[in-house]
Design a protein around this motif. Structure first.
Motif, PDB file in Angstrom:
ATOM      1  N   UNK A   1      22.144 -74.603 -14.729  1.00 23.35           N
ATOM      2  CA  UNK A   1      21.523 -73.377 -14.198  1.00 23.35           C
ATOM      3  C   UNK A   1      22.296 -72.877 -12.966  1.00 23.35           C
ATOM      4  N   UNK A   2      22.576 -73.784 -12.042  1.00 22.95           N
ATOM      5  CA  UNK A   2      23.301 -73.387 -10.821  1.00 22.95           C
ATOM      6  C   UNK A   2      24.687 -72.847 -11.184  1.00 22.95           C
ATOM      7  N   UNK A   3      25.350 -73.501 -12.119  1.00 18.36           N
ATOM      8  CA  UNK A   3      26.705 -73.055 -12.499  1.00 18.36           C
ATOM      9  C   UNK A   3      26.649 -71.658 -13.104  1.00 18.36           C
ATOM     10  N   UNK A   4      25.594 -71.408 -13.888  1.00 17.71           N
ATOM     11  CA  UNK A   4      25.436 -70.074 -14.472  1.00 17.71           C
ATOM     12  C   UNK A   4      25.315 -69.037 -13.343  1.00 17.71           C
ATOM     13  N   UNK A   5      24.538 -69.353 -12.313  1.00 18.46           N
ATOM     14  CA  UNK A   5      24.390 -68.412 -11.192  1.00 18.46           C
ATOM     15  C   UNK A   5      25.718 -68.206 -10.468  1.00 18.46           C
ATOM     16  N   UNK A   6      26.444 -69.300 -10.248  1.00 17.72           N
ATOM     17  CA  UNK A   6      27.733 -69.173  -9.542  1.00 17.72           C
ATOM     18  C   UNK A   6      28.677 -68.243 -10.321  1.00 17.72           C
ATOM     19  N   UNK A   7      28.701 -68.441 -11.661  1.00 21.76           N
ATOM     20  CA  UNK A   7      29.625 -67.635 -12.486  1.00 21.76           C
ATOM     21  C   UNK A   7      29.175 -66.178 -12.528  1.00 21.76           C
ATOM     22  N   UNK A   8      27.868 -65.968 -12.561  1.00 21.59           N
ATOM     23  CA  UNK A   8      27.354 -64.608 -12.763  1.00 21.59           C
ATOM     24  C   UNK A   8      27.332 -63.798 -11.464  1.00 21.59           C
ATOM     25  N   UNK A   9      26.961 -64.456 -10.369  1.00 21.22           N
ATOM     26  CA  UNK A   9      26.768 -63.685  -9.137  1.00 21.22           C
ATOM     27  C   UNK A   9      27.765 -64.052  -8.023  1.00 21.22           C
ATOM     28  N   UNK A  10      28.594 -65.054  -8.295  1.00 17.13           N
ATOM     29  CA  UNK A  10      29.471 -65.596  -7.244  1.00 17.13           C
ATOM     30  C   UNK A  10      30.527 -64.630  -6.740  1.00 17.13           C
ATOM     31  N   UNK A  11      30.781 -63.556  -7.492  1.00 16.65           N
ATOM     32  CA  UNK A  11      31.747 -62.559  -6.979  1.00 16.65           C
ATOM     33  C   UNK A  11      31.172 -61.825  -5.772  1.00 16.65           C
ATOM     34  N   UNK A  12      29.827 -61.753  -5.677  1.00 15.51           N
ATOM     35  CA  UNK A  12      29.190 -61.026  -4.565  1.00 15.51           C
ATOM     36  C   UNK A  12      28.399 -61.930  -3.624  1.00 15.51           C
ATOM     37  N   UNK A  13      27.962 -63.085  -4.138  1.00  5.70           N
ATOM     38  CA  UNK A  13      27.160 -63.991  -3.296  1.00  5.70           C
ATOM     39  C   UNK A  13      28.040 -65.148  -2.821  1.00  5.70           C
ATOM     40  N   UNK A  14      28.175 -65.250  -1.497  1.00 15.49           N
ATOM     41  CA  UNK A  14      29.035 -66.304  -0.939  1.00 15.49           C
ATOM     42  C   UNK A  14      28.231 -67.390  -0.217  1.00 15.49           C
ATOM     43  N   UNK A  15      26.967 -67.111   0.060  1.00 27.36           N
ATOM     44  CA  UNK A  15      26.114 -68.131   0.700  1.00 27.36           C
ATOM     45  C   UNK A  15      25.064 -68.601  -0.300  1.00 27.36           C
ATOM     46  N   UNK A  16      25.040 -69.905  -0.544  1.00 28.62           N
ATOM     47  CA  UNK A  16      24.103 -70.482  -1.515  1.00 28.62           C
ATOM     48  C   UNK A  16      23.298 -71.603  -0.876  1.00 28.62           C
ATOM     49  N   UNK A  17      22.042 -71.702  -1.287  1.00 28.47           N
ATOM     50  CA  UNK A  17      21.172 -72.801  -0.826  1.00 28.47           C
ATOM     51  C   UNK A  17      20.731 -73.582  -2.059  1.00 28.47           C
ATOM     52  N   UNK A  18      20.848 -74.883  -2.003  1.00 22.25           N
ATOM     53  CA  UNK A  18      20.619 -75.704  -3.208  1.00 22.25           C
ATOM     54  C   UNK A  18      19.145 -75.762  -3.621  1.00 22.25           C
ATOM     55  N   UNK A  19      18.305 -76.318  -2.739  1.00 27.70           N
ATOM     56  CA  UNK A  19      16.876 -76.477  -3.039  1.00 27.70           C
ATOM     57  C   UNK A  19      16.105 -76.186  -1.755  1.00 27.70           C
ATOM     58  N   UNK A  20      15.057 -75.388  -1.861  1.00 22.27           N
ATOM     59  CA  UNK A  20      14.237 -75.156  -0.674  1.00 22.27           C
ATOM     60  C   UNK A  20      13.279 -76.318  -0.430  1.00 22.27           C
ATOM     61  N   UNK A  21      13.333 -76.854   0.771  1.00 19.10           N
ATOM     62  CA  UNK A  21      12.386 -77.877   1.230  1.00 19.10           C
ATOM     63  C   UNK A  21      12.166 -78.987   0.218  1.00 19.10           C
ATOM     64  N   UNK A  22      13.263 -79.569  -0.192  1.00 18.22           N
ATOM     65  CA  UNK A  22      13.166 -80.730  -1.095  1.00 18.22           C
ATOM     66  C   UNK A  22      12.255 -81.800  -0.486  1.00 18.22           C
TER      67      UNK A  22
END
Ligand code: BG6
Length: 471
Positions: free
Chosen positions: A146-167
């Motif tokens: 799932x995360x890799x799909x997001x990186x490939x799809x939105x990574x051209x515009x999104x440079x800051x990523x957060x893995x999990x909120x409040x694990x």
């Protein structure tokens, strides 16, 4: 320390605000979205469900226009996993993918840096039904895909990523793992198993982010409760240190250093809660260090010793939202020096400065505040605007604490308040508001959902325009 001078915020400081998909978007059953554990959660009748929220799904352009007017440099939001993969894995939902493409484009067009949380509490119910979710190793692969799909799809515009909120909170709240709330003591063991799987999954996602997103930076978004020994009894200090290790540092030590710290390991072993470590797990964590450390800060806690006695044995644990006392270790007590919100959250900006300095000293990673804010019951007045001076006061003090931490060398990327517009609270429905913008709805009466600027909107606008010089 009081100093002669206070440094200015850097010119590229990310002044922002935060939200989470299930708390702001609504449209919970629209356009092919699958169910998450938040959608199926049993909610008390006096509190609204998440189906409409702030209707941001349909009004995001209007909301982003307000962000632009306020001067926001960054907007931190989460992607609803089940809008992208309705079952958590398998088929992609093109309408969900398109929604976030549009949202990100709109932000970029308005000069607002997107900061994306990959997963904020809303775990796919589909994965719970398939194999039980995070407590099963298969969850690792599904999160990484799932995360890799997001990186490939939105990574051209999104440079800051957060893995999990409040694990660290997910681990202690069974409903967020798709488990029932009964017998929470037993659930702790499953929580720490889930925690281990999440740590492996996020380490592998960090690797993928670095591989797939050019210039991408990624980090955890943890919650940090600064803790104080209640008295100068040395046993209170010891209890406080132990509590900090097993409630705060354990997760960051895993995520950033790739290790179970000694206190946490002993804690787990004593309670027969140590998860099985598979070959390669610790190596993956060690090899994939985050680029920054994001944290949410709302309140501090005062800690006293809680020795074993005839009535309490090792393993006895009590909970409020989170663990509140553990026999042989610690108990949380009221701090009489601090005022509290209506929900009993003790207001303590010094705790934020301490958190920042402690985290900087221990991990030496740039820090980002991903949440900090003041929840209150609010009614729009018949005349004039809503004067939320308590919120302005809270945020002024907490931003000043960031400035003071920076003054003694802590590296900060930015500050994201919780929240920009009013949204549904994690536990208290729509009656607990956090926004600079009022959303005209009540718990069950959706009214017209109109957006109205509170006094704090203008205060934050000025703060950003002056780059925090007014603080
Ligand atoms: C954080 C969560 O724990 O605190 C948010 O990341 C949440 O999702 C926020 O809304 C405030 O908590 P609450 O319960 O007041 O909404």
């Amino acid at each position: 320390m009081q100093t002669k001078k206070l440094n200015e915020f850097p010119k590229d400081f990310l002044w922002g605000s935060s939200s989470a998909a299930f708390q702001i978007e609504g449209a919970a059953y629209e356009d092919g979205k699958g169910l998450s554990v938040m959608d199926v959660r049993k909610i008390k009748p006096e509190i609204c469900d998440y189906s409409v929220a702030s209707d941001h799904y349909h009004r995001y352009k209007e909301d982003i226009a307000l962000m632009k007017e306020c001067g926001l440099k960054a907007y931190r939001f989460s992607i609803a996993w089940t809008r992208i993969f309705p079952n958590g894995n398998g088929e992609v939902n093109p309408k969900g993918v398109a929604f976030y493409n549009d949202l990100i484009d709109e932000l970029v067009k308005n000069g607002i840096t997107p900061i994306v949380t990959i997963y904020h509490f809303e775990y796919p119910q589909g994965l719970i039904d398939q194999y039980g979710g995070w407590i099963d190793r298969r969850s690792i692969e599904d999160y990484v895909n799932y995360a890799s799909f997001l990186f490939k799809t939105y990574g051209d515009r999104v440079k800051y990523w957060l893995t999990i909120n409040e694990q660290d909170h997910v681990v202690h709240m069974p409903f967020r793992l798709g488990l029932t709330d009964e017998n929470r003591r037993e659930k702790e063991k499953l929580g720490f198993l889930a925690n281990h799987n999440m740590c492996v999954a996020t380490a592998l996602a960090i690797e993928k982010c670095h591989e797939l997103v050019e210039g991408g930076k990624i980090g955890p978004a943890t919650c940090f409760e600064t803790m104080y020994p209640t008295t100068n009894d040395p046993l209170d200090s010891l209890a406080c240190m132990d509590a900090m290790e097993i409630r705060n540092y354990y997760l960051l030590d895993l995520t950033i250093k790739g290790e179970y710290n000694g206190t946490f390991r002993r804690y787990l072993e004593d309670r027969d809660m140590m998860p099985e470590i598979h070959p390669g797990d610790m190596e993956a964590m060690k090899a994939n260090k985050p680029d920054f450390l994001a944290f949410n800060y709302y309140y501090s806690e005062s800690i006293s010793a809680f020795p074993l006695d005839d009535e309490h044995e090792i393993g006895d644990i009590e909970f409020k939202l989170l663990p509140s006392r553990e026999a042989g270790i610690y108990q949380v007590v009221r701090n009489e020096n601090l005022k509290a919100t209506l929900w009993g959250w003790e207001i303590d900006e010094v705790g934020l400065q301490l958190a920042a300095r402690l985290l900087w000293e221990r991990y030496r990673l740039p820090l980002l505040i991903t949440e900090c804010g003041f929840g209150n019951k609010e009614v729009w007045p018949e005349e004039g605007i809503l004067e939320d001076d308590d919120r302005i006061d809270y945020l002024t003090r907490h931003i000043r604490a960031v400035k003071e931490a920076m003054n003694v060398g802590v590296d900060f990327i930015g500050f994201c308040s919780w929240s920009f517009i009013d949204l549904i609270s994690g536990h208290s429905g729509f009656s607990k508001r956090y926004g600079f913008v009022f959303v005209n709805r009540d718990e069950h009466d959706l009214k017209d959902m109109a957006r109205r600027k509170k006094k704090s909107f203008y205060w934050y606008q000025k703060t950003i325009a002056e780059n925090g010089e007014n603080i």
